[in-house]
Design an enzyme around this catalytic site. Structure first.
Site, short mmCIF file in Angstrom:
data_model
loop_
_atom_site.label_atom_id
_atom_site.label_comp_id
_atom_site.label_asym_id
_atom_site.label_seq_id
_atom_site.Cartn_x
_atom_site.Cartn_y
_atom_site.Cartn_z
N LYS A 162 -18.86 -30.14 8.29
CA LYS A 162 -17.58 -29.92 8.92
C LYS A 162 -16.44 -30.50 8.08
O LYS A 162 -15.29 -30.11 8.22
CB LYS A 162 -17.56 -30.65 10.27
CG LYS A 162 -18.51 -30.14 11.29
CD LYS A 162 -18.34 -31.01 12.57
CE LYS A 162 -19.47 -30.82 13.50
NZ LYS A 162 -19.35 -31.73 14.67
N GLU A 219 -15.64 -28.80 -0.97
CA GLU A 219 -16.31 -29.94 -0.34
C GLU A 219 -15.26 -31.01 -0.03
O GLU A 219 -14.23 -31.09 -0.72
CB GLU A 219 -17.38 -30.44 -1.33
CG GLU A 219 -18.14 -31.68 -0.96
CD GLU A 219 -19.02 -31.54 0.26
OE1 GLU A 219 -18.47 -31.25 1.34
OE2 GLU A 219 -20.23 -31.79 0.16
N ASP A 220 -15.52 -31.84 0.97
CA ASP A 220 -14.58 -32.90 1.29
C ASP A 220 -14.71 -34.07 0.30
O ASP A 220 -13.72 -34.53 -0.25
CB ASP A 220 -14.74 -33.38 2.75
CG ASP A 220 -16.16 -33.83 3.09
OD1 ASP A 220 -17.09 -33.63 2.27
OD2 ASP A 220 -16.35 -34.39 4.19
N ASP A 280 -20.31 -37.85 -3.13
CA ASP A 280 -20.73 -39.25 -3.21
C ASP A 280 -21.91 -39.32 -4.18
O ASP A 280 -21.71 -39.39 -5.39
CB ASP A 280 -21.08 -39.70 -1.78
CG ASP A 280 -21.46 -41.16 -1.68
OD1 ASP A 280 -21.32 -41.89 -2.67
OD2 ASP A 280 -21.90 -41.59 -0.59
N LYS A 325 -16.02 -39.52 -5.30
CA LYS A 325 -16.33 -40.96 -5.20
C LYS A 325 -17.56 -41.21 -6.07
O LYS A 325 -18.66 -40.84 -5.73
CB LYS A 325 -16.63 -41.29 -3.73
CG LYS A 325 -16.88 -42.74 -3.46
CD LYS A 325 -16.93 -43.04 -1.98
CE LYS A 325 -18.18 -42.56 -1.33
NZ LYS A 325 -18.26 -42.95 0.09
N PHE A 366 -15.75 -46.17 2.19
CA PHE A 366 -16.00 -45.08 3.14
C PHE A 366 -14.67 -44.57 3.64
O PHE A 366 -13.88 -45.31 4.23
CB PHE A 366 -16.89 -45.57 4.30
CG PHE A 366 -17.43 -44.41 5.08
CD1 PHE A 366 -18.55 -43.71 4.64
CD2 PHE A 366 -16.78 -43.97 6.23
CE1 PHE A 366 -19.03 -42.61 5.34
CE2 PHE A 366 -17.26 -42.88 6.94
CZ PHE A 366 -18.38 -42.19 6.49
N ASP A 426 -14.97 -37.76 8.76
CA ASP A 426 -15.21 -38.51 10.00
C ASP A 426 -16.01 -39.79 9.79
O ASP A 426 -16.62 -40.00 8.73
CB ASP A 426 -16.02 -37.65 10.98
CG ASP A 426 -17.49 -37.56 10.58
OD1 ASP A 426 -17.77 -37.27 9.40
OD2 ASP A 426 -18.36 -37.81 11.44
N ARG A 477 -11.31 -37.33 12.17
CA ARG A 477 -11.12 -36.10 11.39
C ARG A 477 -9.67 -35.60 11.48
O ARG A 477 -9.17 -34.95 10.58
CB ARG A 477 -12.02 -34.98 11.92
CG ARG A 477 -13.49 -35.17 11.66
CD ARG A 477 -14.23 -33.86 11.89
NE ARG A 477 -15.66 -34.04 12.07
CZ ARG A 477 -16.55 -34.14 11.09
NH1 ARG A 477 -16.16 -34.09 9.85
NH2 ARG A 477 -17.83 -34.31 11.35
P1 5GP Z 1 -23.58 -36.85 -1.15
O1 5GP Z 1 -24.74 -35.90 -0.99
O2 5GP Z 1 -22.68 -36.48 -2.31
O3 5GP Z 1 -24.04 -38.27 -1.22
O4 5GP Z 1 -22.76 -36.80 0.20
C1 5GP Z 1 -21.83 -35.83 0.48
C2 5GP Z 1 -21.48 -35.84 1.94
O5 5GP Z 1 -21.61 -37.16 2.51
C3 5GP Z 1 -20.03 -35.47 2.16
O6 5GP Z 1 -19.89 -34.08 2.30
C4 5GP Z 1 -19.69 -36.22 3.43
O7 5GP Z 1 -20.09 -35.46 4.55
C5 5GP Z 1 -20.55 -37.47 3.36
N1 5GP Z 1 -19.79 -38.61 2.80
C6 5GP Z 1 -20.00 -39.23 1.62
N2 5GP Z 1 -19.11 -40.22 1.43
C7 5GP Z 1 -18.31 -40.21 2.51
C8 5GP Z 1 -17.16 -40.98 2.90
O8 5GP Z 1 -16.66 -41.88 2.21
N3 5GP Z 1 -16.60 -40.66 4.11
C9 5GP Z 1 -17.09 -39.67 4.92
N4 5GP Z 1 -16.45 -39.47 6.08
N5 5GP Z 1 -18.15 -38.93 4.58
C10 5GP Z 1 -18.75 -39.20 3.39
#
Ligand code: 5GP
Length: 178
Positions: free
Chosen positions: A40, A96-97, A100, A128, A149, A156, A162
């Site tokens: 989302k 993508e938002d 990470d 990030k 975070f 969220d 959000r």
């Molecule tokens: P990854 O697979 O790159 O570790 O994670 C990606 C997803 O993790 C993002 O699309 C998001 O939903 C969630 N996520 C990672 N870091 C954050 C953060 O700092 N804040 C929020 N709200 N979601 C995060």
């Protein structure tokens, strides 16, 4: 109560989104672009981004879950909503938002490649990088951060925040941490 430390204001986001949109519009001139939002978290970013684009686009969404209600990745990625547009020979831009570890996008790029698209690129609101595990190429980024975070502007924490127009660093005290 968790503390919210401002990272990007509504105005900062607007400026950065329009710069990225200009670049995308120029790179995909004369192409048929499918913009694929990851639900989302990317819903607000995607809706602002496409309104800044000056090229024709098709929009679809995919839903993946890798996090539960906490702030640490579960490491497991699940596809919970399928794509409706045919991606064969299309230029696809994932929106993508936040990236990470990169594991979600590494999984998604591999999944999308199974549909034989012409190209797959990545656009993220936030990059990030501290916990990056997957070697993925991010093509468009609005803002780079080291750690923390973040919430707001679609992102969220346990489904809250959000709707905030800006982006904040969420600081939880020890009792609130999952
Ligand atoms: P990854 O697979 O790159 O570790 O994670 C990606 C997803 O993790 C993002 O699309 C998001 O939903 C969630 N996520 C990672 N870091 C954050 C953060 O700092 N804040 C929020 N709200 N979601 C995060």
């Amino acid at each position: 109560m968790p503390e919210l430390i401002p990272v990007l204001s509504k105005e900062d986001i607007h400026k950065r989104v329009s710069v990225v949109a200009r670049k995308i519009s120029s790179d995909y001139r004369n192409h048929e672009l499918v913009v694929l939002g990851v639900l989302k978290g990317a819903f607000i970013f995607l809706s602002d981004l496409v309104r800044h684009l000056t090229i024709p686009v098709k929009v679809d969404f995919i839903r993946l879950s890798s996090y539960g209600s906490g702030t640490v990745s579960s490491g497991k990625i699940k596809l919970t909503q399928k794509i409706e547009i045919d991606l064969k020979n299309k230029d696809v831009l994932i929106v993508e938002d936040i990236v990470d570890t990169g594991l979600t996008l590494a999984y998604l790029v591999e999944y999308l490649n199974s549909f034989d698209p012409k190209s797959v690129k990545i656009c993220t609101l936030l990059d990030k990088y501290e916990r990056r595990k997957a070697d993925i190429k991010i093509d468009y980024t609005c803002h780079v951060i080291h750690e923390g975070f973040l919430v707001g502007y679609g992102l969220d924490y346990a489904e809250k925040y959000r709707n905030l127009p800006g982006i904040y660093h969420l600081q939880l005290n020890s009792e609130e941490r999952p």
